[in-house]
Design a protein around this motif. Structure first.
Motif, short mmCIF file in Angstrom:
data_model
loop_
_atom_site.label_atom_id
_atom_site.label_comp_id
_atom_site.label_asym_id
_atom_site.label_seq_id
_atom_site.Cartn_x
_atom_site.Cartn_y
_atom_site.Cartn_z
N LEU A 1 41.32 -87.03 -69.48
CA LEU A 1 40.42 -87.88 -70.24
C LEU A 1 39.19 -87.08 -70.66
CD1 LEU A 1 40.55 -91.18 -68.13
CD2 LEU A 1 41.58 -90.78 -70.38
N GLY A 2 38.92 -87.05 -71.97
CA GLY A 2 37.76 -86.35 -72.47
C GLY A 2 37.89 -84.85 -72.51
N ARG A 3 39.10 -84.33 -72.32
CA ARG A 3 39.32 -82.87 -72.35
C ARG A 3 40.74 -82.59 -72.82
NH1 ARG A 3 38.47 -83.99 -66.85
NH2 ARG A 3 36.59 -82.68 -66.81
N ASP A 4 41.02 -81.32 -73.13
CA ASP A 4 42.33 -80.92 -73.62
C ASP A 4 43.28 -80.52 -72.50
OD1 ASP A 4 41.59 -81.33 -76.28
OD2 ASP A 4 40.76 -79.30 -76.44
N THR A 5 42.74 -80.26 -71.31
CA THR A 5 43.57 -79.83 -70.19
C THR A 5 43.36 -80.77 -69.01
OG1 THR A 5 41.80 -78.34 -69.46
CG2 THR A 5 43.50 -77.40 -70.90
N TYR A 6 44.26 -80.66 -68.04
CA TYR A 6 44.18 -81.53 -66.87
C TYR A 6 43.28 -80.92 -65.79
CZ TYR A 6 47.76 -84.81 -68.36
OH TYR A 6 48.45 -85.79 -69.02
N SER A 7 42.52 -81.78 -65.15
CA SER A 7 41.68 -81.38 -64.02
C SER A 7 42.02 -82.27 -62.84
CB SER A 7 40.20 -81.53 -64.39
OG SER A 7 39.89 -82.90 -64.61
N ILE A 8 41.47 -81.92 -61.68
CA ILE A 8 41.65 -82.72 -60.47
C ILE A 8 40.36 -83.50 -60.21
CG2 ILE A 8 42.05 -82.67 -57.98
CD1 ILE A 8 43.70 -80.18 -58.40
N GLY A 9 40.51 -84.78 -59.96
CA GLY A 9 39.34 -85.62 -59.74
C GLY A 9 39.55 -86.61 -58.62
#
Length: 342
Positions: free
Chosen positions: A315-323
């Motif tokens: 969400l809000g970015r082009d790549t996946y992050s961990i949250g």
């Protein structure tokens, strides 16, 4: 001095620009180790390893390949022995037994279990090739396509998704099986004719080692129900009625289903609805919603205290992050991201 510096720069540039070439075959080979998974107690490591079928198959493969090259040369195709990629395609087309088995595909992915507590010094220094190991599956006509630990002793695995039986693709499941980590008590849990869809592990039940929670899409391809599955008999027991068209479930560390992602049937923008409940007696409530097939987040698991949920999000970015998602507030705390890559 300037000449020497220029020559040095030229040599350095040519070295940097030189690209090492790798044979095309390297990009299509099975990796030597695939999908490593630790047992729940951390004492064993199960991996997929490509293993040769037998020497007889290899001999037949060489004989048929030689005959094929000679036949093509006689038919005016020239000498294809120096074109490995073309020869590979021709083998796929012409070298098959009556049952459709491809003789030149010598390896099948099978499960190896490695004992990480082996006192062997090389093993303890991280050379797992020196650890005591057991081959727990003996497949020769198909691959193990996926597997997971059901408890500290038992492994569930699926077969299929290869070309040996004239089929290809993710949904080509040819049965679900179980075997102990020492190779004993192998059992077919779901027969091929009943293996419609996929079985995905949800949670191990620490107080019930004979059963695990799984998701299964036996009714519709993209909709999953929750079952308790017996890891010795393969019997399924439906656990709850889905509150809607659920595409993913999540269980806390006590085995309670508290998270679900649904595709909103009334939405024209492919909205995904995230619902949550405090415990198994609570009502489901919506905690998030997002649009699109490519945007959103998915759960990885609950925190140790079962209060928040680890997620992957783009969400809000082009790549996946961990949250970390807080179902009480709906807030997402970023924990880790790698700029430019997932």
């Amino acid at each position: 001095m300037k000449f020497i510096l220029a020559l040095f720069t030229l040599l350095l540039s040519s070295h940097v620009l030189a690209v090492e070439e790798f044979p095309v075959e390297n990009f299509f080979k099975d990796p030597q180790m695939l999908n490593p998974q630790l047992s729940p107690d951390g004492n064993y490591l199960a991996v997929l390893v490509p293993l040769n079928i037998n020497e007889e198959t290899e001999r037949v493969c060489k004989q048929r390949t030689k005959k094929l090259i000679e036949t093509l040369k006689k038919q005016g195709y020239g000498d294809v022995s120096n074109n490995p990629e073309l020869l590979k395609q021709l083998k796929k087309r012409f070298i098959r037994s009556e049952e459709g088995v491809h003789f030149c595909d010598l390896s099948r992915r099978n499960i190896i279990v490695i004992w990480l507590d082996d006192p062997n010094l090389d093993c303890q220094q991280g050379n797992y090739g020196r650890c005591e190991r057991v081959r727990v599956t003996q497949l020769r006509s198909q691959n193990v396509s996926d597997f997971f630990w059901a408890n500290n002793d038992r492994i569930i695995f699926e077969t299929g998704g290869d070309q040996l039986n004239g089929i290809t693709g993710y949904a080509d499941t040819l049965g679900i099986y179980a075997v102990n980590k020492d190779g004993s008590k192998d059992k077919q849990l779901v027969k091929p004719e009943d293996a419609d869809g996929n079985v995905v592990q949800l949670n191990l039940l620490k107080d019930d080692p004979d059963h695990i929670l799984v998701m299964r899409n036996d009714r519709k391809r993209y909709l999953y129900d929750v079952y308790k599955m017996n890891v010795f008999t393969g019997k399924f027991f439906r656990q709850l009625s889905p509150p809607g068209p659920v595409i993913a479930w999540g269980a806390d560390h006590e085995g309670v289903i508290r998270f679900a992602a649904m595709q909103d049937e009334n939405s024209l923008s492919y909205e995904t609805q995230i619902i949550y409940r405090e415990n198994e007696d609570s009502e489901w409530r919506e905690v998030d919603r997002f649009e699109g097939l490519q945007n959103g987040w998915g759960q990885l698991g609950f925190t140790k205290n079962n209060k928040k949920i680890y997620i992957t999000s783009n969400l809000g970015r082009d790549t996946y992050s961990i949250g970390l998602f807080d179902p009480e507030t709906g807030d997402i705390e970023d924990l880790f991201e790698n700029e430019g890559t997932d």
